[in-house]
Design an enzyme around this catalytic site. Structure first.
Site, PDB file in Angstrom:
ATOM      1  N   LYS A   1       1.919   1.869  -5.169  1.00  0.00           N
ATOM      2  CA  LYS A   1       2.472   1.241  -6.377  1.00  0.00           C
ATOM      3  C   LYS A   1       1.587   1.493  -7.590  1.00  0.00           C
ATOM      4  O   LYS A   1       2.074   1.732  -8.685  1.00  0.00           O
ATOM      5  CB  LYS A   1       2.612  -0.276  -6.167  1.00  0.00           C
ATOM      6  CG  LYS A   1       3.595  -0.651  -5.075  1.00  0.00           C
ATOM      7  CD  LYS A   1       3.631  -2.150  -4.846  1.00  0.00           C
ATOM      8  CE  LYS A   1       2.396  -2.719  -4.196  1.00  0.00           C
ATOM      9  NZ  LYS A   1       2.173  -2.325  -2.803  1.00  0.00           N
TER      10      LYS A   1
ATOM     11  N   GLY B   1      -4.456  -4.527  -3.688  1.00  0.00           N
ATOM     12  CA  GLY B   1      -5.444  -3.487  -3.956  1.00  0.00           C
ATOM     13  C   GLY B   1      -4.683  -2.243  -4.356  1.00  0.00           C
ATOM     14  O   GLY B   1      -4.026  -1.628  -3.528  1.00  0.00           O
ATOM     15  N   HIS B   2      -4.693  -1.930  -5.623  1.00  0.00           N
ATOM     16  CA  HIS B   2      -3.927  -0.797  -6.148  1.00  0.00           C
ATOM     17  C   HIS B   2      -4.893   0.286  -6.612  1.00  0.00           C
ATOM     18  O   HIS B   2      -5.731   0.039  -7.475  1.00  0.00           O
ATOM     19  CB  HIS B   2      -3.048  -1.228  -7.327  1.00  0.00           C
ATOM     20  CG  HIS B   2      -2.007  -2.240  -6.958  1.00  0.00           C
ATOM     21  ND1 HIS B   2      -1.192  -2.837  -7.872  1.00  0.00           N
ATOM     22  CD2 HIS B   2      -1.645  -2.751  -5.764  1.00  0.00           C
ATOM     23  CE1 HIS B   2      -0.375  -3.675  -7.264  1.00  0.00           C
ATOM     24  NE2 HIS B   2      -0.637  -3.652  -5.979  1.00  0.00           N
TER      25      HIS B   2
ATOM     26  N   ASP C   1       0.813  -1.222   0.000  1.00  0.00           N
ATOM     27  CA  ASP C   1       0.000   0.000   0.000  1.00  0.00           C
ATOM     28  C   ASP C   1       0.845   1.270   0.000  1.00  0.00           C
ATOM     29  O   ASP C   1       0.458   2.297   0.571  1.00  0.00           O
ATOM     30  CB  ASP C   1      -0.981   0.013   1.189  1.00  0.00           C
ATOM     31  CG  ASP C   1      -1.850  -1.225   1.205  1.00  0.00           C
ATOM     32  OD1 ASP C   1      -2.266  -1.647   0.113  1.00  0.00           O
ATOM     33  OD2 ASP C   1      -2.084  -1.768   2.293  1.00  0.00           O
TER      34      ASP C   1
ATOM     35  N   GLN D   1       1.927  -6.260  -3.212  1.00  0.00           N
ATOM     36  CA  GLN D   1       2.504  -6.292  -1.868  1.00  0.00           C
ATOM     37  C   GLN D   1       3.821  -5.504  -1.741  1.00  0.00           C
ATOM     38  O   GLN D   1       4.105  -4.663  -2.565  1.00  0.00           O
ATOM     39  CB  GLN D   1       2.695  -7.748  -1.394  1.00  0.00           C
ATOM     40  CG  GLN D   1       1.389  -8.493  -1.160  1.00  0.00           C
ATOM     41  CD  GLN D   1       0.737  -8.960  -2.435  1.00  0.00           C
ATOM     42  OE1 GLN D   1       1.367  -9.534  -3.292  1.00  0.00           O
ATOM     43  NE2 GLN D   1      -0.548  -8.713  -2.581  1.00  0.00           N
TER      44      GLN D   1
HETATM   45  P1  GDP Z   1      -0.689   0.148  -3.578  1.00  0.00           P
HETATM   46  O1  GDP Z   1      -1.334  -1.092  -3.056  1.00  0.00           O
HETATM   47  O2  GDP Z   1       0.764   0.215  -3.298  1.00  0.00           O
HETATM   48  O3  GDP Z   1      -0.997   0.413  -5.020  1.00  0.00           O
HETATM   49  O4  GDP Z   1      -1.340   1.364  -2.751  1.00  0.00           O
HETATM   50  P2  GDP Z   1      -2.906   1.565  -2.368  1.00  0.00           P
HETATM   51  O5  GDP Z   1      -3.630   1.995  -3.577  1.00  0.00           O
HETATM   52  O6  GDP Z   1      -3.406   0.388  -1.613  1.00  0.00           O
HETATM   53  O7  GDP Z   1      -2.785   2.727  -1.305  1.00  0.00           O
HETATM   54  C1  GDP Z   1      -2.211   3.942  -1.615  1.00  0.00           C
HETATM   55  C2  GDP Z   1      -3.275   5.054  -1.454  1.00  0.00           C
HETATM   56  O8  GDP Z   1      -2.630   6.303  -1.447  1.00  0.00           O
HETATM   57  C3  GDP Z   1      -4.278   5.134  -2.587  1.00  0.00           C
HETATM   58  O9  GDP Z   1      -5.500   5.555  -2.071  1.00  0.00           O
HETATM   59  C4  GDP Z   1      -3.688   6.179  -3.524  1.00  0.00           C
HETATM   60  O10 GDP Z   1      -4.669   6.862  -4.291  1.00  0.00           O
HETATM   61  C5  GDP Z   1      -3.077   7.114  -2.526  1.00  0.00           C
HETATM   62  N1  GDP Z   1      -1.865   7.827  -2.973  1.00  0.00           N
HETATM   63  C6  GDP Z   1      -0.847   7.383  -3.751  1.00  0.00           C
HETATM   64  N2  GDP Z   1       0.121   8.319  -3.823  1.00  0.00           N
HETATM   65  C7  GDP Z   1      -0.301   9.374  -3.070  1.00  0.00           C
HETATM   66  C8  GDP Z   1       0.266  10.638  -2.722  1.00  0.00           C
HETATM   67  O11 GDP Z   1       1.377  10.985  -3.108  1.00  0.00           O
HETATM   68  N3  GDP Z   1      -0.472  11.443  -1.894  1.00  0.00           N
HETATM   69  C9  GDP Z   1      -1.705  11.069  -1.411  1.00  0.00           C
HETATM   70  N4  GDP Z   1      -2.349  11.912  -0.609  1.00  0.00           N
HETATM   71  N5  GDP Z   1      -2.260   9.891  -1.727  1.00  0.00           N
HETATM   72  C10 GDP Z   1      -1.567   9.057  -2.527  1.00  0.00           C
HETATM   73  P1  IMO Z   2      -1.014  -4.258  -2.008  1.00  0.00           P
HETATM   74  O1  IMO Z   2      -0.761  -4.807  -3.364  1.00  0.00           O
HETATM   75  C1  IMO Z   2      -1.117  -4.760   2.318  1.00  0.00           C
HETATM   76  C2  IMO Z   2      -1.107  -8.888   3.805  1.00  0.00           C
HETATM   77  C3  IMO Z   2      -2.373  -9.337   4.515  1.00  0.00           C
HETATM   78  C4  IMO Z   2      -1.783 -10.310   5.514  1.00  0.00           C
HETATM   79  C5  IMO Z   2      -0.653 -10.969   4.720  1.00  0.00           C
HETATM   80  C6  IMO Z   2      -1.007 -12.317   4.129  1.00  0.00           C
HETATM   81  O2  IMO Z   2      -2.268  -3.455  -1.942  1.00  0.00           O
HETATM   82  O3  IMO Z   2       0.178  -3.591  -1.435  1.00  0.00           O
HETATM   83  P2  IMO Z   2      -2.499 -13.023   2.047  1.00  0.00           P
HETATM   84  O4  IMO Z   2      -3.968 -12.830   1.781  1.00  0.00           O
HETATM   85  O5  IMO Z   2      -1.604 -12.410   1.028  1.00  0.00           O
HETATM   86  O6  IMO Z   2      -2.147 -14.450   2.331  1.00  0.00           O
HETATM   87  O7  IMO Z   2      -2.247 -12.233   3.445  1.00  0.00           O
HETATM   88  O8  IMO Z   2      -0.321 -10.057   3.682  1.00  0.00           O
HETATM   89  N1  IMO Z   2      -1.327  -8.348   2.455  1.00  0.00           N
HETATM   90  C7  IMO Z   2      -1.297  -7.037   2.158  1.00  0.00           C
HETATM   91  N2  IMO Z   2      -1.127  -5.952   2.954  1.00  0.00           N
HETATM   92  N3  IMO Z   2      -1.253  -4.600   0.987  1.00  0.00           N
HETATM   93  C8  IMO Z   2      -1.384  -5.671   0.177  1.00  0.00           C
HETATM   94  O9  IMO Z   2      -1.378  -5.573  -1.167  1.00  0.00           O
HETATM   95  C9  IMO Z   2      -1.455  -6.959   0.755  1.00  0.00           C
HETATM   96  N4  IMO Z   2      -1.607  -8.220   0.276  1.00  0.00           N
HETATM   97  C10 IMO Z   2      -1.514  -9.053   1.317  1.00  0.00           C
HETATM   98  O10 IMO Z   2      -3.009  -8.251   5.146  1.00  0.00           O
HETATM   99  O11 IMO Z   2      -1.184  -9.603   6.574  1.00  0.00           O
HETATM  100 MG    MG Z   3      -2.857  -1.646  -1.771  1.00  0.00          MG
END
Ligand code: GDP
Ligand code: IMO
Ligand code: MG
Length: 427
Positions: A16, A40-41, A13, A223
């Site tokens: 990415k 979850g991206h 999170d 991840q």
């Molecule tokens: P990922 O799993 O690494 O793709 O990240 P997620 O999407 O799960 O979580 C990142 C969150 O931060 C999302 O809601 C993005 O829209 C948001 N985000 C990404 N870059 C920035 C930033 O530079 N500033 C802010 N405020 N939000 C950001």
């Molecule tokens: P993104 O792509 C954050 C965590 C789960 C749990 C562990 C194992 O959005 O960065 P799993 O279902 O993979 O066997 O769970 O890994 N986990 C994540 N935490 N962001 C993710 O994906 C994750 N994918 C798995 O919360 O602790």
């Molecule tokens: Mg994510």
């Protein structure tokens, strides 16, 4: 022949999705190389927000070929509903390629993921419940069913019979649950096969030829480094290798072809699920970070655990992945703080550690040693250049760069596609 890896530097999170999307205009292929719909991206384009789980983020860029690599575990039902959901919003997934060697998540994997977590009680991993661990378990155990098996109904039937039969023993005799009907599972998966057939390819060969032709390939990790099965906080990890080494195994691109490793690093730290997290804030400051940063899981909706930036983790990510550049995200979230603590080392039972301790037991005992950096009050969400940032924000970035051991080449100042300060080109 640039092959660029984009890897999460913390516990996932990090942003990415946004980083991959930003590079979308400069790349020809975006490859997911591990994980599944546990990811979850989020990508924000104008007033539209997209949450991608299994599809590579490249699907949102019209000229990119999105690829699901052999290292991914594919839940075909989820994949098709994700494809349909995007189609309803006018985004075509026609170009999508899926490796014939990727493994399938089956209903028995999802059932076992849920009951085994319940069985662990307080010791649970906190998985996403999507069947990820059991699917990789069967892969390693050589019981897996692969995407290519969808092309041969006879083989698929035999494999489902064997795999469901074995897991029914586990479900009924160990977990006291009802077993699954192999005939129903076969019928369901034959339905998926019809729709997925045109997308199935020898993706390693496709990518190798593309690199020969000078195309740009971006390898997108799900991840993050600390969730890596080998290099993460085992057993509180996911069951695959998001680190840069995994990009080769999970795509069929050899290490000699990788040209750059971009680490995605959040300006503070979050984690979802169980496991050690030295800088976690269990007080109102943690709640402030959660609310200000919108730190709620994209896949499960769970509250993300929040804490200050941990430079020990960032240095570790640099070393394990060979990070050449960092993309620092969410700097804007820290605006308004008087002082910003940054963890520069750990105290483990009275001993100072500058690196992650060797054993998990020690890591569980690690308490952060903080340095405080001065904060800034200005809103930075419209900053376009490094010089647009207030001096204390510049100093914060420079300090993180120094501590993390690789140059920060881009900075996120908001979720939008355009809210990025590019310091040097990433491709
Ligand atoms: P990922 O799993 O690494 O793709 O990240 P997620 O999407 O799960 O979580 C990142 C969150 O931060 C999302 O809601 C993005 O829209 C948001 N985000 C990404 N870059 C920035 C930033 O530079 N500033 C802010 N405020 N939000 C950001
Ligand atoms: P993104 O792509 C954050 C965590 C789960 C749990 C562990 C194992 O959005 O960065 P799993 O279902 O993979 O066997 O769970 O890994 N986990 C994540 N935490 N962001 C993710 O994906 C994750 N994918 C798995 O919360 O602790
Ligand atoms: Mg994510």
């Amino acid at each position: 022949m640039p092959a660029v890896v984009l890897v999460g530097a913390q516990w996932g999170d990090e942003g990415k999705g946004k980083a991959t999307d930003l590079l979308g205009g400069d790349v020809d292929y975006v490859v997911r190389y591990q994980g599944g719909n546990n990811a979850g991206h989020t990508v924000v384009i104008g007033d539209q927000k997209y949450a991608l789980h299994l599809l590579p983020t490249g699907v949102l860029s019209p000229d990119v070929v999105p690829v699901i690599g052999n290292g991914v575990v594919v839940d075909p039902g989820v994949l098709l509903s994700e494809i349909d959901g995007l189609a309803e919003r006018g985004i075509s997934c026609e170009r999508l390629l899926i490796s014939a060697g990727a493994h399938l998540i089956m209903p028995q994997h999802k059932a076992i993921d849920k009951v085994s977590e319940r069985f662990l009680g307080k010791a649970k991993i906190g998985t996403t419940g999507r069947g990820i661990g059991p699917a990789y378990g069967d892969k390693i155990y050589r019981m897996g069913i692969r995407v290519q098996d969808l092309l041969d109904p006879g083989i698929l039937g035999k494999k489902i019979e064997a795999a469901v039969g074995e897991k029914n023993q586990v479900l009924t005799k160990i977990y006291n649950r009802r077993g699954l009907d192999p005939a129903k599972v076969l019928e369901e998966y034959l339905g998926y096969a019809e729709r997925l057939r045109p997308h199935i390819a020898d993706t390693s060969l496709v990518l190798s030829r593309a690199l020969d032709q000078g195309k740009v390939v971006l390898l997108e990790g799900g991840q993050g480094t600390l969730l890596d099965i080998d290099h993460g906080t085992y057993p509180f990890v996911t069951s695959s290798s998001p680190t840069s080494g995994g990009a080769c195994a999970g795509s069929g691109i050899p290490p000699t072809r990788l040209t750059r490793i971009i680490g995605i690093l959040k300006a503070y730290t979050t984690r979802v699920g169980s496991g050690p997290f030295p800088t976690e804030l269990l007080d109102e400051q943690g709640e402030w970070l959660r609310q200000t940063g919108g730190e709620y899981g994209v896949t499960t909706g769970r509250d993300r655990r929040c804490g200050w930036f941990d430079a020990v983790i960032a240095r570790y990510a640099t070393r394990i992945n060979g990070v050449t550049d960092f993309f620092l995200t969410k700097l804007d979230v820290l605006s308004g703080l008087e002082r910003i603590p940054v963890c520069v080392g750990y105290d483990v039972d009275g001993t100072r550690h500058d690196e992650i301790p060797m054993t998990q037991t020690e890591f569980h005992h690690a308490t952060p040693v903080y340095e405080e950096l001065p904060g800034w009050q200005e809103d930075i969400t419209s900053a376009k250049t490094f010089e647009d940032l207030p001096p204390n924000a510049q100093a914060y970035v420079r300090a993180l760069e120094e501590m993390s051991g690789a140059p920060i080449s881009a900075i996120g100042v908001g979720p939008g596609r355009t809210q990025t300060i590019q310091i040097r080109p990433l491709i």
